[in-house]
Design a protein around this motif. Sequence first.
Motif, PDB file in Angstrom:
ATOM      1  N   VAL A  74       0.869  -1.177   0.000  1.00  0.00           N
ATOM      2  CA  VAL A  74       0.000   0.000   0.000  1.00  0.00           C
ATOM      3  C   VAL A  74       0.909   1.231   0.000  1.00  0.00           C
ATOM      4  O   VAL A  74       1.968   1.223   0.633  1.00  0.00           O
ATOM      5  N   ALA A  75       0.518   2.260  -0.726  1.00  0.00           N
ATOM      6  CA  ALA A  75       1.391   3.420  -0.879  1.00  0.00           C
ATOM      7  C   ALA A  75       0.637   4.708  -0.583  1.00  0.00           C
ATOM      8  O   ALA A  75      -0.503   4.900  -1.032  1.00  0.00           O
ATOM      9  N   TYR A  76       1.294   5.574   0.176  1.00  0.00           N
ATOM     10  CA  TYR A  76       0.759   6.925   0.410  1.00  0.00           C
ATOM     11  C   TYR A  76       1.672   7.917  -0.284  1.00  0.00           C
ATOM     12  O   TYR A  76       2.876   7.999  -0.002  1.00  0.00           O
ATOM     13  N   ASP A  77       1.110   8.655  -1.232  1.00  0.00           N
ATOM     14  CA  ASP A  77       1.852   9.695  -1.955  1.00  0.00           C
ATOM     15  C   ASP A  77       0.809  10.610  -2.594  1.00  0.00           C
ATOM     16  O   ASP A  77       0.052  10.164  -3.461  1.00  0.00           O
ATOM     17  N   PRO A  78       0.729  11.869  -2.166  1.00  0.00           N
ATOM     18  CA  PRO A  78      -0.279  12.780  -2.722  1.00  0.00           C
ATOM     19  C   PRO A  78      -0.188  12.928  -4.241  1.00  0.00           C
ATOM     20  O   PRO A  78      -1.172  13.284  -4.889  1.00  0.00           O
ATOM     21  N   PHE A  79       0.995  12.665  -4.820  1.00  0.00           N
ATOM     22  CA  PHE A  79       1.183  12.842  -6.259  1.00  0.00           C
ATOM     23  C   PHE A  79       1.001  11.533  -7.043  1.00  0.00           C
ATOM     24  O   PHE A  79       1.173  11.515  -8.262  1.00  0.00           O
ATOM     25  N   LEU A  80       0.662  10.474  -6.357  1.00  0.00           N
ATOM     26  CA  LEU A  80       0.456   9.181  -7.015  1.00  0.00           C
ATOM     27  C   LEU A  80      -0.985   9.090  -7.501  1.00  0.00           C
ATOM     28  O   LEU A  80      -1.920   9.175  -6.719  1.00  0.00           O
ATOM     29  N   SER A  81      -1.155   8.934  -8.828  1.00  0.00           N
ATOM     30  CA  SER A  81      -2.503   8.805  -9.384  1.00  0.00           C
ATOM     31  C   SER A  81      -2.988   7.370  -9.234  1.00  0.00           C
ATOM     32  O   SER A  81      -2.202   6.436  -9.070  1.00  0.00           O
ATOM     33  N   GLU A  82      -4.294   7.203  -9.310  1.00  0.00           N
ATOM     34  CA  GLU A  82      -4.882   5.867  -9.244  1.00  0.00           C
ATOM     35  C   GLU A  82      -4.372   5.017 -10.417  1.00  0.00           C
ATOM     36  O   GLU A  82      -4.109   3.820 -10.259  1.00  0.00           O
ATOM     37  N   GLU A  83      -4.243   5.639 -11.607  1.00  0.00           N
ATOM     38  CA  GLU A  83      -3.773   4.912 -12.788  1.00  0.00           C
ATOM     39  C   GLU A  83      -2.341   4.434 -12.595  1.00  0.00           C
ATOM     40  O   GLU A  83      -2.005   3.289 -12.928  1.00  0.00           O
ATOM     41  N   ARG A  84      -1.493   5.311 -12.072  1.00  0.00           N
ATOM     42  CA  ARG A  84      -0.102   4.947 -11.840  1.00  0.00           C
ATOM     43  C   ARG A  84      -0.007   3.842 -10.784  1.00  0.00           C
ATOM     44  O   ARG A  84       0.777   2.894 -10.920  1.00  0.00           O
ATOM     45  N   ALA A  85      -0.800   3.942  -9.723  1.00  0.00           N
ATOM     46  CA  ALA A  85      -0.798   2.912  -8.672  1.00  0.00           C
ATOM     47  C   ALA A  85      -1.213   1.559  -9.238  1.00  0.00           C
ATOM     48  O   ALA A  85      -0.602   0.524  -8.930  1.00  0.00           O
ATOM     49  N   LEU A  86      -2.231   1.573 -10.102  1.00  0.00           N
ATOM     50  CA  LEU A  86      -2.699   0.339 -10.717  1.00  0.00           C
ATOM     51  C   LEU A  86      -1.606  -0.282 -11.579  1.00  0.00           C
ATOM     52  O   LEU A  86      -1.375  -1.498 -11.543  1.00  0.00           O
ATOM     53  N   LYS A  87      -0.917   0.564 -12.335  1.00  0.00           N
ATOM     54  CA  LYS A  87       0.160   0.078 -13.196  1.00  0.00           C
ATOM     55  C   LYS A  87       1.306  -0.507 -12.363  1.00  0.00           C
ATOM     56  O   LYS A  87       1.954  -1.489 -12.755  1.00  0.00           O
ATOM     57  N   MET A  88       1.578   0.101 -11.195  1.00  0.00           N
ATOM     58  CA  MET A  88       2.644  -0.382 -10.320  1.00  0.00           C
ATOM     59  C   MET A  88       2.248  -1.644  -9.573  1.00  0.00           C
ATOM     60  O   MET A  88       3.110  -2.352  -9.039  1.00  0.00           O
ATOM     61  N   GLY A  89       0.945  -1.918  -9.484  1.00  0.00           N
ATOM     62  CA  GLY A  89       0.484  -3.084  -8.758  1.00  0.00           C
ATOM     63  C   GLY A  89       0.336  -2.852  -7.270  1.00  0.00           C
ATOM     64  O   GLY A  89       0.367  -3.806  -6.478  1.00  0.00           O
ATOM     65  N   VAL A  90       0.164  -1.569  -6.876  1.00  0.00           N
ATOM     66  CA  VAL A  90       0.030  -1.235  -5.459  1.00  0.00           C
ATOM     67  C   VAL A  90      -1.323  -0.578  -5.219  1.00  0.00           C
ATOM     68  O   VAL A  90      -2.002  -0.142  -6.152  1.00  0.00           O
ATOM     69  N   GLU A  91      -1.708  -0.498  -3.963  1.00  0.00           N
ATOM     70  CA  GLU A  91      -2.953   0.151  -3.589  1.00  0.00           C
ATOM     71  C   GLU A  91      -2.647   1.549  -3.051  1.00  0.00           C
ATOM     72  O   GLU A  91      -1.850   1.708  -2.125  1.00  0.00           O
ATOM     73  N   LYS A  92      -3.272   2.550  -3.622  1.00  0.00           N
ATOM     74  CA  LYS A  92      -3.087   3.922  -3.155  1.00  0.00           C
ATOM     75  C   LYS A  92      -3.985   4.140  -1.938  1.00  0.00           C
ATOM     76  O   LYS A  92      -5.192   3.859  -1.992  1.00  0.00           O
ATOM     77  N   VAL A  93      -3.404   4.634  -0.829  1.00  0.00           N
ATOM     78  CA  VAL A  93      -4.174   4.840   0.402  1.00  0.00           C
ATOM     79  C   VAL A  93      -3.815   6.190   1.008  1.00  0.00           C
ATOM     80  O   VAL A  93      -2.817   6.821   0.638  1.00  0.00           O
ATOM     81  N   GLU A  94      -4.633   6.622   1.943  1.00  0.00           N
ATOM     82  CA  GLU A  94      -4.307   7.806   2.737  1.00  0.00           C
ATOM     83  C   GLU A  94      -3.359   7.390   3.864  1.00  0.00           C
ATOM     84  O   GLU A  94      -3.215   6.206   4.183  1.00  0.00           O
ATOM     85  N   LEU A  95      -2.705   8.363   4.459  1.00  0.00           N
ATOM     86  CA  LEU A  95      -1.681   8.062   5.464  1.00  0.00           C
ATOM     87  C   LEU A  95      -2.253   7.286   6.640  1.00  0.00           C
ATOM     88  O   LEU A  95      -1.650   6.297   7.090  1.00  0.00           O
ATOM     89  N   ASP A  96      -3.410   7.691   7.148  1.00  0.00           N
ATOM     90  CA  ASP A  96      -3.990   7.000   8.308  1.00  0.00           C
ATOM     91  C   ASP A  96      -4.290   5.539   7.984  1.00  0.00           C
ATOM     92  O   ASP A  96      -4.106   4.651   8.828  1.00  0.00           O
ATOM     93  N   GLY A  97      -4.737   5.285   6.762  1.00  0.00           N
ATOM     94  CA  GLY A  97      -5.008   3.908   6.356  1.00  0.00           C
ATOM     95  C   GLY A  97      -3.739   3.080   6.313  1.00  0.00           C
ATOM     96  O   GLY A  97      -3.727   1.909   6.717  1.00  0.00           O
ATOM     97  N   LEU A  98      -2.672   3.680   5.831  1.00  0.00           N
ATOM     98  CA  LEU A  98      -1.384   2.978   5.787  1.00  0.00           C
ATOM     99  C   LEU A  98      -0.891   2.659   7.193  1.00  0.00           C
ATOM    100  O   LEU A  98      -0.434   1.536   7.468  1.00  0.00           O
ATOM    101  N   LEU A  99      -0.994   3.646   8.088  1.00  0.00           N
ATOM    102  CA  LEU A  99      -0.515   3.436   9.461  1.00  0.00           C
ATOM    103  C   LEU A  99      -1.262   2.293  10.141  1.00  0.00           C
ATOM    104  O   LEU A  99      -0.669   1.525  10.906  1.00  0.00           O
ATOM    105  N   ALA A 100      -2.531   2.174   9.862  1.00  0.00           N
ATOM    106  CA  ALA A 100      -3.349   1.162  10.537  1.00  0.00           C
ATOM    107  C   ALA A 100      -3.134  -0.235   9.967  1.00  0.00           C
ATOM    108  O   ALA A 100      -3.340  -1.225  10.676  1.00  0.00           O
ATOM    109  N   ARG A 101      -2.698  -0.340   8.710  1.00  0.00           N
ATOM    110  CA  ARG A 101      -2.664  -1.653   8.041  1.00  0.00           C
ATOM    111  C   ARG A 101      -1.267  -2.248   7.885  1.00  0.00           C
ATOM    112  O   ARG A 101      -1.122  -3.463   7.755  1.00  0.00           O
ATOM    113  N   ALA A 102      -0.237  -1.426   7.861  1.00  0.00           N
ATOM    114  CA  ALA A 102       1.084  -1.902   7.456  1.00  0.00           C
ATOM    115  C   ALA A 102       1.774  -2.738   8.543  1.00  0.00           C
ATOM    116  O   ALA A 102       1.802  -2.366   9.714  1.00  0.00           O
TER     117      ALA A 102
END
Length: 531
Positions: free
Chosen positions: A170-198
């Motif tokens: 899972v990746a948090y990056d304000p400049f990461l688009s949903e399309e780019r995340a999909l191409k990378m094979g990662v899930e785009k999340v907000e920071l709080d979501g990342l903190l709770a799941r990682a």
Amino acid sequence: MAPKVLVSDKLSETAVQIFRDRGIEVTFDPSIGKDKDKLLSVIGEYDGLAIRSATKVTEKVIAAAGNLKVVGRAGIGVDNVDIPAASKKGIIVMNTPFGNSITTAEHAISMMMAVARQIPEASASTHAGKWEKSRFMGVELTNKTLGVIGAGNIGSIVCDRALGLKMKVVAYDPFLSEERALKMGVEKVELDGLLARADFITLHVPLTDKTRNILSAGNIAKLKPGVRIVNCARGGLVDEEALAEALKAGRVAGAAFDVFAVEPATDSPLFNLPNVVVTPHLGAATTEAQENVALQVAEQMSDYLLTGAVSNALNMPSVTAEEAAVMGPWVRLAENLGEFVGQLTDEAIQQISITYNGLVKDMNVDALNCAAIAGIMKATNPDVNMVSAPVIAKERGVEISTTTQDKTGVFDGYIRLQIKTAERQRSIAGTVFSDGKPRFIQIKGINIDAEVGAHMLYTTNADVPGIIGTLGQTMGENGVNIANFTLGRSGAGQDAIALLYLDEQPPAEVLDKLRATGMFQQVRPLRFTAA
């Protein structure tokens, strides 16, 4: 005269040879980077400065660097360069963000594995003759969730490697688009979501006001119990005191740090804690990376000093060598347009609007913007350039807007520059003909065709007989030769303008004679340094 470059830190001899092979005079003296007084005494001789981390390019050094045009950092971090001071002085600061990306990403993966299996402590125990097999119980990476904070150059490589290890990313990056995340094979999340799941968290962002302490005490409290944290990016991204408390309390299972808030780090709250792996800022420390960034910075600096190509600059739009060759006449035109309105405007400028029409809209308009703004600012600061001008404009609160549009009108491409003050608005447009020379094609909405010269005279008047004769006679009687004469008017008997391309700047008394005729509303001499 060949440009001169000082290499004040340790670069490979191969990199130094690149400067020599490109015809640049180079001084290779790594001792200077650690001797600030020596650096201050010699920096004024050089057009370029190539550094690593030892040389501190402070405001004082920049002030002493009378000829310096570019600072090249072999590596990513430029904490040792005062970029705002360099920008104000018109000095380009460039780094090499890609040369050590793989090396740093690999170090982060290595640190993650080391802390997952407690390898450093197990190694030290075994070296001490102990056999504490039951003490070092690790965890697998497979099927664990890796939270990546920052999915840029290095972060994206870490994501790729982690996916290869069968981790969920899972990746948090304000400049990461949903399309780019999909191409990378990662899930785009907000920071709080990342903190709770990682299960593991790795940081790959620069240190800015927004990212400082991104893992603050408050955010560390939100972490999933048993998480392990890796920081191979920048010290200051994590509150080390708060993390140490979380490690001691067992809420965080481990940490691996290559960077620290204060470096060199001789002491840290993280030192000597169980299952904390620490290294002395080794992220880029491989033979391949050190050679790559050295070669890259030498090529980049040489390209800029010899061709005007700008790569990986932190305070200037990048311009490739190919763009520099094609855009050269358009850059001159943008600067000429700026010089025109800048010299005619005595009040503070509030807004600058630039329109790029036709073929020019597909060029590097960020660089063209810088040239136009520099032209405007030269009227009050002759030392301004494409690097410093946007900084000065921002400091003065000038609002800058850019518009691009498809071809309209008879020209394949043109640039229109408009400025607004509290008192008035001014506009001018220009194009580049097939001969590569800039032309003014419209002033105040009046169509003209005027070649740009180093010395010009601009007049405005009512459209009445005698203007041409008065201008020609006055110039002739005073020995001022007219190379070209352009007229334009908004309509018969209405507003009219004249642009005279002169061989030399007319003396002040000649201009006074023109004003004394009472025929002219404005009589303004103009200089164009880019012509």
